[in-house]
Design an enzyme around this catalytic site. Structure first.
Site, mmCIF file in Angstrom:
data_model
loop_
_atom_site.group_PDB
_atom_site.id
_atom_site.type_symbol
_atom_site.label_atom_id
_atom_site.label_comp_id
_atom_site.label_asym_id
_atom_site.label_seq_id
_atom_site.Cartn_x
_atom_site.Cartn_y
_atom_site.Cartn_z
ATOM 1 N N ASN A 109 83.126 28.087 82.121
ATOM 2 C CA ASN A 109 83.736 29.228 82.816
ATOM 3 C C ASN A 109 82.897 29.585 84.029
ATOM 4 O OD1 ASN A 109 85.349 31.602 83.227
ATOM 5 N ND2 ASN A 109 83.753 32.835 82.257
ATOM 6 N N HIS A 111 81.815 32.871 86.311
ATOM 7 C CA HIS A 111 81.786 34.334 86.177
ATOM 8 C C HIS A 111 81.114 34.932 87.408
ATOM 9 C CE1 HIS A 111 81.874 38.131 84.063
ATOM 10 N NE2 HIS A 111 80.620 38.318 84.423
ATOM 11 N N SER A 138 77.850 32.598 88.171
ATOM 12 C CA SER A 138 77.269 31.700 87.167
ATOM 13 C C SER A 138 78.372 30.826 86.578
ATOM 14 C CB SER A 138 76.672 32.508 86.002
ATOM 15 O OG SER A 138 75.909 33.593 86.461
ATOM 16 N N ASP A 147 81.140 35.689 77.764
ATOM 17 C CA ASP A 147 80.216 35.440 78.880
ATOM 18 C C ASP A 147 78.760 35.268 78.432
ATOM 19 O OD1 ASP A 147 82.405 35.680 80.607
ATOM 20 O OD2 ASP A 147 82.114 37.837 80.842
HETATM 21 C C1 GAR Z 1 86.724 34.677 90.426
HETATM 22 O O1 GAR Z 1 85.873 35.518 91.156
HETATM 23 C C2 GAR Z 1 86.145 34.408 89.051
HETATM 24 O O2 GAR Z 1 84.750 34.305 89.040
HETATM 25 C C3 GAR Z 1 86.583 35.632 88.313
HETATM 26 O O3 GAR Z 1 87.904 35.867 88.751
HETATM 27 C C4 GAR Z 1 88.043 35.382 90.100
HETATM 28 C C5 GAR Z 1 89.218 34.448 90.150
HETATM 29 O O4 GAR Z 1 89.493 34.067 91.462
HETATM 30 N N1 GAR Z 1 86.523 35.438 86.906
HETATM 31 C C6 GAR Z 1 86.248 36.397 86.038
HETATM 32 O O5 GAR Z 1 86.046 37.543 86.358
HETATM 33 C C7 GAR Z 1 86.224 35.945 84.588
HETATM 34 N N2 GAR Z 1 85.576 36.901 83.784
HETATM 35 P P1 GAR Z 1 90.479 32.853 91.766
HETATM 36 O O6 GAR Z 1 91.746 33.102 90.945
HETATM 37 O O7 GAR Z 1 90.749 32.935 93.231
HETATM 38 O O8 GAR Z 1 89.797 31.584 91.355
#
Ligand code: GAR
Length: 189
Positions: A109, A111, A138, A147
């Site tokens: 994942n 994060h 990360s 996480d």
């Molecule tokens: C990203 O910033 C990712 O790190 C976060 O959601 C966004 C998705 O963006 N993920 C989380 O918060 C998971 N806990 P994207 O749809 O443009 O890839």
């Protein structure tokens, strides 16, 4: 993660819930010759995920993970498609322990924080409210605890006085797009 044998790429499913910029980035990365993975399946927990359009654009199989398509059906699909790695990319649904166990060590994942700091949601506003000087992102293995799995790689950026949660999210996302492929390269080397 086991070493790559021969030239065969590892069949990968990307799980999304939203915009899918990390998904798009991983699809582009997978097309590079030296990439150890191919993106063969896109799974979303909602038909509203904008990122689903990349399934059509890049002709990749997609599946919506709703009540009808519960985890059991998703697991059979992953098996049928010979998926060996799952990349969560902005996937906002929590997978069951049972699901995670079946793919033990093969789910990663990304994060938007420097784990173990700020697990969960609203990572950027929490970093700003705490007057942190640095934040980042990360890539980590997914375990039953949210996480909390082993971190593979992190990327750090400075928080400026003028930064807001929105500006930070944009800056961190740029780092995410470098970090996710780098983390994948790392686990297969
Ligand atoms: C990203 O910033 C990712 O790190 C976060 O959601 C966004 C998705 O963006 N993920 C989380 O918060 C998971 N806990 P994207 O749809 O443009 O890839």
């Amino acid at each position: 993660m086991e070493k790559l044998i021969g030239l065969k790429k590892v069949k990968t499913a990307v799980f999304i819930s939203g915009t899918g910029s990390n998904l798009r980035n991983l699809i582009k990365f997978a097309k590079i010759k030296m990439s150890p993975i191919s993106v063969d399946l896109i799974i979303s927990n909602t038909c509203k995920a904008k990122g689903l359009r990349f399934a059509d654009e890049f002709k990749i199989k997609k599946k919506i993970f709703d009540l009808r398509n519960n985890e059991k059906n998703i697991l059979s699909l992953l098996k049928k498609e010979k998926i060996k790695l799952i990349c969560l990319a902005g996937f906002m649904k929590i997978l069951s322990n049972d699901f995670i166990k079946k793919f033990d060590g093969k789910i990663i994942n990304i994060h938007p924080s420097l784990l173990p700091k700020y697990k969960g949601l609203n990572t950027h506003s929490r970093a700003i409210n705490n007057k942190d000087k640095f934040t980042g992102c990360s890539v980590h293995y997914v375990t039953a605890r949210l996480d909390s799995g082993k971190v593979i790689l992190k990327s750090i950026i400075k928080i400026l006085a003028k930064d807001t949660a929105t500006t930070l999210a944009k800056k961190v996302l740029i780092q995410e797009h470098k970090l996710y492929p780098a983390a994948i390269m790392k686990i297969f080397n």
